[in-house]
Design a protein around this motif. Structure first.
Motif, PDB file in Angstrom:
ATOM      1  N   HIS A   1       0.815  -1.225   0.000  1.00 51.40           N
ATOM      2  CA  HIS A   1       0.000   0.000   0.000  1.00 51.40           C
ATOM      3  C   HIS A   1       0.847   1.273   0.000  1.00 51.40           C
ATOM      4  O   HIS A   1       0.407   2.295  -0.545  1.00 51.40           O
ATOM      5  N   PRO A   2       2.061   1.285   0.585  1.00 50.16           N
ATOM      6  CA  PRO A   2       2.848   2.528   0.481  1.00 50.16           C
ATOM      7  C   PRO A   2       3.250   2.873  -0.947  1.00 50.16           C
ATOM      8  O   PRO A   2       3.629   4.021  -1.225  1.00 50.16           O
ATOM      9  N   LEU A   3       3.168   1.883  -1.853  1.00 52.12           N
ATOM     10  CA  LEU A   3       3.556   2.129  -3.242  1.00 52.12           C
ATOM     11  C   LEU A   3       2.406   2.664  -4.086  1.00 52.12           C
ATOM     12  O   LEU A   3       2.628   3.088  -5.226  1.00 52.12           O
ATOM     13  N   VAL A   4       1.195   2.635  -3.538  1.00 51.52           N
ATOM     14  CA  VAL A   4       0.061   3.200  -4.278  1.00 51.52           C
ATOM     15  C   VAL A   4       0.250   4.713  -4.339  1.00 51.52           C
ATOM     16  O   VAL A   4       0.337   5.378  -3.299  1.00 51.52           O
ATOM     17  N   PRO A   5       0.347   5.306  -5.509  1.00 52.17           N
ATOM     18  CA  PRO A   5       0.730   6.719  -5.614  1.00 52.17           C
ATOM     19  C   PRO A   5      -0.363   7.665  -5.149  1.00 52.17           C
ATOM     20  O   PRO A   5      -1.552   7.351  -5.195  1.00 52.17           O
ATOM     21  N   ASN A   6       0.076   8.833  -4.718  1.00 54.25           N
ATOM     22  CA  ASN A   6      -0.847   9.895  -4.323  1.00 54.25           C
ATOM     23  C   ASN A   6      -1.023  10.938  -5.409  1.00 54.25           C
ATOM     24  O   ASN A   6      -1.808  11.874  -5.249  1.00 54.25           O
ATOM     25  N   GLN A   7      -0.286  10.779  -6.504  1.00 55.57           N
ATOM     26  CA  GLN A   7      -0.304  11.800  -7.547  1.00 55.57           C
ATOM     27  C   GLN A   7      -1.670  11.938  -8.202  1.00 55.57           C
ATOM     28  O   GLN A   7      -2.034  13.004  -8.688  1.00 55.57           O
ATOM     29  N   VAL A   8      -2.422  10.869  -8.247  1.00 50.14           N
ATOM     30  CA  VAL A   8      -3.747  10.890  -8.875  1.00 50.14           C
ATOM     31  C   VAL A   8      -4.806  10.734  -7.789  1.00 50.14           C
ATOM     32  O   VAL A   8      -5.002   9.640  -7.252  1.00 50.14           O
TER      33      VAL A   8
ATOM     34  N   ASN B   1      -4.945  11.443  -4.708  1.00 55.01           N
ATOM     35  CA  ASN B   1      -4.538  11.003  -3.370  1.00 55.01           C
ATOM     36  C   ASN B   1      -5.010   9.575  -3.089  1.00 55.01           C
ATOM     37  O   ASN B   1      -5.481   9.257  -1.987  1.00 55.01           O
ATOM     38  N   ALA B   2      -4.862   8.716  -4.098  1.00 57.18           N
ATOM     39  CA  ALA B   2      -5.371   7.349  -3.980  1.00 57.18           C
ATOM     40  C   ALA B   2      -4.708   6.602  -2.837  1.00 57.18           C
ATOM     41  O   ALA B   2      -5.354   5.808  -2.134  1.00 57.18           O
ATOM     42  N   GLY B   3      -3.417   6.828  -2.647  1.00 53.45           N
ATOM     43  CA  GLY B   3      -2.708   6.125  -1.572  1.00 53.45           C
ATOM     44  C   GLY B   3      -3.253   6.481  -0.207  1.00 53.45           C
ATOM     45  O   GLY B   3      -3.508   5.599   0.629  1.00 53.45           O
ATOM     46  N   SER B   4      -3.448   7.758   0.050  1.00 53.00           N
ATOM     47  CA  SER B   4      -3.983   8.192   1.342  1.00 53.00           C
ATOM     48  C   SER B   4      -5.409   7.701   1.550  1.00 53.00           C
ATOM     49  O   SER B   4      -5.802   7.334   2.659  1.00 53.00           O
ATOM     50  N   LEU B   5      -6.209   7.704   0.487  1.00 56.34           N
ATOM     51  CA  LEU B   5      -7.579   7.214   0.605  1.00 56.34           C
ATOM     52  C   LEU B   5      -7.597   5.739   0.970  1.00 56.34           C
ATOM     53  O   LEU B   5      -8.358   5.314   1.845  1.00 56.34           O
ATOM     54  N   LEU B   6      -6.742   4.944   0.325  1.00 58.07           N
ATOM     55  CA  LEU B   6      -6.658   3.521   0.658  1.00 58.07           C
ATOM     56  C   LEU B   6      -6.239   3.339   2.111  1.00 58.07           C
ATOM     57  O   LEU B   6      -6.825   2.529   2.844  1.00 58.07           O
ATOM     58  N   GLU B   7      -5.245   4.097   2.546  1.00 65.13           N
ATOM     59  CA  GLU B   7      -4.727   3.925   3.902  1.00 65.13           C
ATOM     60  C   GLU B   7      -5.693   4.416   4.968  1.00 65.13           C
ATOM     61  O   GLU B   7      -5.661   3.945   6.111  1.00 65.13           O
ATOM     62  N   THR B   8      -6.587   5.323   4.605  1.00 67.28           N
ATOM     63  CA  THR B   8      -7.597   5.781   5.551  1.00 67.28           C
ATOM     64  C   THR B   8      -8.505   4.635   5.990  1.00 67.28           C
ATOM     65  O   THR B   8      -8.914   4.555   7.150  1.00 67.28           O
TER      66      THR B   8
ATOM     67  N   VAL C   1     -14.144  13.265  -0.533  1.00 67.02           N
ATOM     68  CA  VAL C   1     -13.956  12.371  -1.678  1.00 67.02           C
ATOM     69  C   VAL C   1     -14.884  12.846  -2.782  1.00 67.02           C
ATOM     70  O   VAL C   1     -16.108  12.826  -2.629  1.00 67.02           O
ATOM     71  N   ARG C   2     -14.288  13.284  -3.895  1.00 58.61           N
ATOM     72  CA  ARG C   2     -15.058  13.816  -5.019  1.00 58.61           C
ATOM     73  C   ARG C   2     -14.722  13.049  -6.285  1.00 58.61           C
ATOM     74  O   ARG C   2     -13.563  12.659  -6.502  1.00 58.61           O
ATOM     75  N   LEU C   3     -15.741  12.851  -7.117  1.00 59.47           N
ATOM     76  CA  LEU C   3     -15.539  12.094  -8.351  1.00 59.47           C
ATOM     77  C   LEU C   3     -14.566  12.797  -9.292  1.00 59.47           C
ATOM     78  O   LEU C   3     -13.804  12.158 -10.011  1.00 59.47           O
ATOM     79  N   ASP C   4     -14.587  14.128  -9.283  1.00 60.24           N
ATOM     80  CA  ASP C   4     -13.745  14.855 -10.229  1.00 60.24           C
ATOM     81  C   ASP C   4     -12.339  15.122  -9.701  1.00 60.24           C
ATOM     82  O   ASP C   4     -11.438  15.439 -10.479  1.00 60.24           O
ATOM     83  N   ALA C   5     -12.133  14.985  -8.381  1.00 55.91           N
ATOM     84  CA  ALA C   5     -10.825  15.330  -7.814  1.00 55.91           C
ATOM     85  C   ALA C   5     -10.250  14.251  -6.917  1.00 55.91           C
ATOM     86  O   ALA C   5      -9.121  14.381  -6.458  1.00 55.91           O
ATOM     87  N   GLY C   6     -11.023  13.206  -6.631  1.00 57.26           N
ATOM     88  CA  GLY C   6     -10.529  12.154  -5.764  1.00 57.26           C
ATOM     89  C   GLY C   6     -10.574  12.570  -4.311  1.00 57.26           C
ATOM     90  O   GLY C   6     -11.494  13.250  -3.864  1.00 57.26           O
ATOM     91  N   PHE C   7      -9.552  12.184  -3.560  1.00 56.99           N
ATOM     92  CA  PHE C   7      -9.467  12.435  -2.130  1.00 56.99           C
ATOM     93  C   PHE C   7      -8.807  13.794  -1.920  1.00 56.99           C
ATOM     94  O   PHE C   7      -7.594  13.939  -2.027  1.00 56.99           O
TER      95      PHE C   7
END
Length: 320
Positions: free
Chosen positions: A38-45, A47-54, A212-218
């Motif tokens: 999970h630390p390798l899931v990027p936050n660039q798009v 904030n997918a990594g932070s959302l997963l870790e939440t 969490v927004r569909l157009d912007a993610g986390f």
């Protein structure tokens, strides 16, 4: 006379086999890899990594539908493969399932996002006072409601200070209380609590909300910026004992809290019972209200019963 050949009766159910369930096994391996990497899931798009870790602890539920399908298909391969994500999840979170709370201690601190729409501020204050904490920190204080909290806590907590939308009440004297600049308006403070066994630096913070927004993610940029400013203030604190409490709008598993979690210990992980989820109060899914400590030992950490807020209060007892 015509000879007839009897056909063997069909089995009542299919036998377990290693030939079926390869797709299920692949999903089981992917679930385990998701936990491990999970630390390798990027936050660039988004904030997918932070959302997963939440919501990382909840990834264990992915095993449940896979297990159900494996049983229906009677796939030995899939069933054995599911041990992998189960073991990985246990390695990550198994220790949180046990009650690690002890007895004794020198200072108990409670923290609560009271919700600026709380219908019963006085009742909330009384409930917190009944928990027996020597220090109570409140976040999301509404200016017009502050007198209600002050009146309800005045008798048991003679020392207090409110800075912007956060406040601290104490049975011990406070000094050097001042706001901490993490946002354009005041949502954090620091103070020194002079206990009979020595001073403790106490920080109270309410970090910006996330969405969490569909157009912007986390959307957590504001929170992350405030997190870094808060970490800088803590790094500048020279006191040997530090307690940081508040609503962080993020879990300790979220990499965004690394500026804090690399300096201070998470009280819930050290001496809690279970995951200690705090939000939303009606059906808690994540622990976003935290107690972090440094220079002291956590004896016990727990959540308090629901009040009129949409968060649960948290508390921790520490030993010097």
């Amino acid at each position: 006379m015509t000879a007839t050949t009897e056909r063997p009766a069909a089995p009542a159910c299919r036998a377990w086999t290693w030939r079926r369930g390869r797709v299920l096994a692949a999903f089981a391996v992917l679930t385990a890899l998701l936990l491990l990497a999970h630390p390798l899931v990027p936050n660039q798009v988004g904030n997918a990594g932070s959302l997963l870790e939440t919501f990382l602890p909840w990834t264990g539920l992915l095993v449940v539908p896979l297990l159900a399908v494996a049983l229906v298909r009677r796939s030995a391969l899939a069933l054995v493969s599911l041990l992998l994500p189960a073991l990985v999840w246990g390695g990550f979170f198994g220790g949180r399932l046990f009650d690690k709370r002890g007895h004794g201690g020198d200072l108990t601190v409670a923290s609560h996002n009271v919700n600026d729409e709380n219908p019963d501020p006085a009742g909330t204050a009384r409930a917190l006072a009944a928990a027996g904490a020597q220090v109570i920190a409140l976040e999301e204080l509404k200016k017009s409601e502050i007198p209600k909290y002050e009146n309800a806590l005045a008798a048991a907590y003679p020392y207090h200070s409110v800075q912007g939308t956060v406040g601290v009440w104490s049975t011990f004297p406070l000094r050097d209380t001042r706001p901490v600049a993490i946002m354009p308006w005041t949502r954090a403070l620091q103070t020194t609590v002079d206990t009979p066994k020595g001073p403790v630096a106490v920080f109270v913070a309410h970090l910006p909300s996330v969405r969490v927004r569909l157009d912007a993610g986390f959307t957590a940029v504001g929170r992350d910026e405030a997190m870094n400013l808060l970490a800088g203030a803590i790094a500048a604190e020279s006191a040997p004992r530090t307690v940081l409490v508040g609503d962080f709008n993020g879990t300790a598993d979220d990499r965004a809290l690394a500026p804090i979690t690399t300096r201070l210990q998470n009280a819930q992980d050290e001496a809690g019972d279970g995951f200690g989820f705090t939000w939303p109060a009606g059906l808690p899914l994540a622990r976003i209200d935290q107690v972090f400590v440094s220079g002291v030992r956590t004896v016990a950490a727990w959540t308090l019963p629901a009040t009129g807020s949409d968060h649960l209060p948290v508390a921790a007892t520490v030993a010097f």
